[in-house]
Design a protein around this motif. Structure first.
Motif, PDB file in Angstrom:
ATOM      1  N   TYR A 128       0.844  -1.205   0.000  1.00  0.00           N
ATOM      2  CA  TYR A 128       0.000   0.000   0.000  1.00  0.00           C
ATOM      3  C   TYR A 128       0.879   1.254   0.000  1.00  0.00           C
ATOM      4  O   TYR A 128       0.575   2.239  -0.655  1.00  0.00           O
ATOM      5  CB  TYR A 128      -0.934   0.003   1.214  1.00  0.00           C
ATOM      6  CG  TYR A 128      -0.240  -0.142   2.535  1.00  0.00           C
ATOM      7  CD1 TYR A 128       0.210   0.980   3.206  1.00  0.00           C
ATOM      8  CD2 TYR A 128      -0.023  -1.397   3.092  1.00  0.00           C
ATOM      9  CE1 TYR A 128       0.869   0.855   4.408  1.00  0.00           C
ATOM     10  CE2 TYR A 128       0.638  -1.526   4.284  1.00  0.00           C
ATOM     11  CZ  TYR A 128       1.091  -0.395   4.950  1.00  0.00           C
ATOM     12  OH  TYR A 128       1.748  -0.526   6.125  1.00  0.00           O
ATOM     13  N   LEU A 133      -5.847  -3.720   0.531  1.00  0.00           N
ATOM     14  CA  LEU A 133      -5.187  -2.432   0.763  1.00  0.00           C
ATOM     15  C   LEU A 133      -4.912  -1.708  -0.549  1.00  0.00           C
ATOM     16  O   LEU A 133      -5.134  -0.508  -0.667  1.00  0.00           O
ATOM     17  CB  LEU A 133      -3.889  -2.651   1.534  1.00  0.00           C
ATOM     18  CG  LEU A 133      -4.084  -3.126   2.973  1.00  0.00           C
ATOM     19  CD1 LEU A 133      -2.764  -3.496   3.606  1.00  0.00           C
ATOM     20  CD2 LEU A 133      -4.782  -2.053   3.780  1.00  0.00           C
ATOM     21  N   VAL A 134      -4.428  -2.474  -1.545  1.00  0.00           N
ATOM     22  CA  VAL A 134      -4.095  -1.851  -2.830  1.00  0.00           C
ATOM     23  C   VAL A 134      -5.364  -1.316  -3.496  1.00  0.00           C
ATOM     24  O   VAL A 134      -5.387  -0.194  -4.016  1.00  0.00           O
ATOM     25  CB  VAL A 134      -3.382  -2.866  -3.741  1.00  0.00           C
ATOM     26  CG1 VAL A 134      -3.164  -2.275  -5.126  1.00  0.00           C
ATOM     27  CG2 VAL A 134      -2.063  -3.277  -3.132  1.00  0.00           C
ATOM     28  N   VAL A 159      -6.287   1.859  -1.740  1.00  0.00           N
ATOM     29  CA  VAL A 159      -5.416   2.978  -2.119  1.00  0.00           C
ATOM     30  C   VAL A 159      -5.820   3.536  -3.488  1.00  0.00           C
ATOM     31  O   VAL A 159      -5.891   4.751  -3.690  1.00  0.00           O
ATOM     32  CB  VAL A 159      -3.937   2.526  -2.129  1.00  0.00           C
ATOM     33  CG1 VAL A 159      -3.065   3.573  -2.811  1.00  0.00           C
ATOM     34  CG2 VAL A 159      -3.445   2.296  -0.709  1.00  0.00           C
TER      35      VAL A 159
END
Lengths: 333, 317
Positions: free
Chosen positions: B145, B259-260, B263
């Motif tokens: 992230y 998380l990615v 983001v």
């Protein structure tokens, strides 16, 4: 033997690195067509390294060769990679100590044999398969056609080694290199494999270099033996001569440390000490630190290899038939 | 072989079933009431109870589980508490987006990893080997992230080359294979592929170096095979283990990109999961976890079926 099939002269093999290892230090020998040479010695004496040099199998970037190897007119050490690939398997082939490790586990043994056949003989897939089955049958593998599709892990040790022999002989080589091929096998299977090798060797007129640390095996298969120590041949001669009267103290020690049936109750002799570090060899005779006959000369300089009547030995105090060095006898009398 | 396949398929069933049970329980073990998020704190008790009954939250847990499972088997994962839309629709469109991202990241990461690892394994202790080792350590260690944010700062904010968020212009949720949409893929894919790239590089390097040190490679050379032919043998020996690692990695990419995706505001399953958690949208959370877990089970099943096809030693049933 005016023109031997194999002639190795002053071969040296060094493995590079921060501490170069001198694995073979000036080995010379010849093997004639149809002759079986036993290469005898302890682990780490350079016998396997010598053997693999005949196929130039050592990793090219770490290995430095010296001297000369000639097999059937080929100068092995100056061959190009392409020439080497054509030579490997067709003129000279090899069988290994542990056939389970020497076969690729994810291909059937038949595929691996026909792969070699197609590489060296002008045969298509079907013909190569038929030839591979014929070879499997020839090395006395029962139900050869069915075994063609067997994977290495599905066969017994003896069967695997037979298949290995079939693979090695599939392209009709002139020289077979055998690297302790019976060491990993049961005693009964050992004998069968040795008999099979002997039979095939006579039938095909093969030359064999047979590496072993087992004197019994060497006696069974060899015409001549060469004993190696610390990367050198220290004694050589016809098998009967070596067994009957070893001239080098190391050979004598090696023979004395063999377990035989009639030795029950008697003390087994062992050679004291351990072989020298090949990265740090002593200046004199490499066996001198372990030798009961060693003198100051032995520690200072390397004995020359002297030949006499088909026998050769490299020792300042080579033994006579009574097992006593002539020089010592002279001092006593 | 057929027996093995059937057995493996049969084993997958209880695994899938326990996955559903764990998914169901996880949500109910978590503290707090699922209705707290949608019902105002001062709502009258009878309204709360009516809502509970409507969602089935008033029944005992085993009954809730069986009913939930029964509906799930028919493709009905319930209704999202937050949006009121069917969970199955939400999850499927999100999973489609995640699969797109994960598969592209996997293809690039695995291909690069196999290439780097292969060269490193062949050139043991060479320059490529050291480079590959360093790269794989970095790839595995860098929090992705964080990497995503750094990439966004560099390529979106500073250079203004690539979009920073979303899966298409104007927040469009429909994926199209055109240049405009592909631009949105670049940063998330680059971020996501770093970990599988590192792990695959390291694995393949170790496997290739190990295989090359085996006796049979010498034996293959001893029978006069060319380097190319030996290489094919090496590939077939390395493939089963490499496949297992890749299957696991693809599984992690499918589920672990939460998380990615957050983001980059990528409308995938991770993003959805994040939304569901923060909105305490239990049916949505359950449904998403369930589908992701089942994909994981399916991937492992595929690896288990492929492996023995390559390696005969695994065919024992």
């Amino acid at each position: 033997m005016s023109n031997p099939l194999i002639s190795v002269s002053d071969l040296t093999v060094t493995f590079g690195g921060s501490r170069p290892v001198h694995a073979v230090n000036g080995v010379s020998f010849t093997v004639g067509t149809g002759e079986v040479l036993g290469l005898l010695g302890e682990s780490g004496c350079g016998k396997s390294v010598t053997l693999r040099s005949l196929l130039r199998l050592h990793p090219p970037r770490r290995t430095t060769y010296g001297g000369r190897i000639e097999v059937d007119g080929h100068d092995i050490l100056s061959m190009s990679e392409e020439q080497l690939r054509r030579y490997r398997g067709s003129v000279t082939s090899m069988i290994f100590q542990e056939p389970l490790l020497a076969f690729d586990p994810v291909y059937s043994i038949g595929r691996q044999i026909s792969e070699a056949i197609r590489r060296h003989r002008a045969m298509d897939g079907t013909a190569a398969e038929a030839e591979a089955i014929r070879l499997l049958d020839r090395v006395q593998i029962p139900q050869a056609a069915r075994r063609y599709h067997a994977y290495p892990h599905e066969m017994s040790g003896g069967m695997r080694q037979r298949a290995m022999i079939a693979l090695a002989l599939s392209c009709r080589p002139k020289l077979l290199l055998a690297d302790e091929p019976t060491t990993a096998l049961d005693a009964t299977v050992q004998i069968q494999i040795l008999l099979l090798l002997r039979e095939l060797q006579r039938e095909m007129g093969l030359s064999i270099i047979f590496v072993t640390h087992d004197i019994g095996v060497a006696v069974e298969i060899s015409d001549r033996v060469a004993v190696m120590y610390a990367g050198r041949i220290i004694e050589e001669g016809p098998i009967a001569g070596i067994i009957g009267g070893p001239a080098h103290p190391y050979t004598r020690g090696l023979l004395a440390s063999t377990v035989t049936q009639n030795m029950r109750g008697t003390r087994l002799e062992a050679i004291p000490g351990a072989p020298p570090d090949l990265a740090d060899l002593p200046p004199g005779c490499a066996f001198a630190p372990r030798c009961s006959h060693a003198s100051a000369t032995c520690l200072a300089s390397i004995p020359a290899y002297e030949t006499h009547a088909g026998r050769g030995v490299a020792c300042f105090h080579s033994l006579n038939d009574e097992g006593v060095p002539p020089s010592v006898t002279a001092k006593v009398s | 072989m057929l027996v093995y396949l059937l057995k493996r398929l049969l084993y997958a069933l209880p695994i899938a079933l326990s996955v559903t049970l764990v998914c169901f329980l996880l949500v109910h073990i978590a503290p707090g009431d699922p209705l707290n998020a949608v019902v105002p704190a001062d709502a009258p008790a009878e309204v709360v109870n009516a809502l509970k009954a409507a969602y089935g939250f008033d029944k005992p847990l085993p009954v809730q589980y069986v009913r939930w499972l029964g509906r799930a088997l028919t493709g009905d994962l319930g209704t999202s508490v937050a949006t009121g839309r069917p969970v199955a629709d939400e999850v499927l469109s999100a999973v489609r987006n995640t699969i797109l991202l994960a598969v592209i990241a996997a293809i690039i990461g695995f291909a690069l990893g196999a290439l780097l690892g292969g060269v490193a394994g062949y050139r043991h202790r060479g320059i490529v080997d050291r480079l590959a080792t360093a790269l794989s350590v970095v790839g595995v260690s860098v929090p992705h992230y964080w990497l995503g944010m750094v990439l966004t700062i560099i390529f979106s904010t500073r250079l203004n080359w690539l979009p920073a968020m979303g899966a298409g212009p104007g927040g469009s949720k429909e994926w199209l294979w055109d240049g405009e949409h592909i631009r949105y893929l670049v940063l998330p894919v680059a971020t996501l592929m770093v970990i599988p790239l590192g792990i695959v590089t390291r694995t393949i390097r170790a496997l290739v170096a190990d295989t090359l040190s085996k006796d049979f490679v010498q034996a293959l050379r001893a029978k006069g095979l060319s380097d190319r032919a030996v290489f094919l043998h090496v590939v077939k020996n390395v493939a089963p283990t490499a496949l297992a690692v890749m299957g696991l990695q693809l599984g992690y990419l499918m589920g672990g990109s939460i998380l990615v995706e957050t983001v980059f505001a990528w409308p995938g399953s991770g993003f959805l999961l994040n939304t569901a958690i923060f909105q305490r949208d239990l049916p949505l959370l359950q449904g998403t976890i369930l589908i992701l877990c089942l994909i994981f089970v399916l991937l492992n099943l595929m690896v288990d079926v492929l492996q023995p096809l390559i390696d005969p030693r695994m065919r024992r049933s």
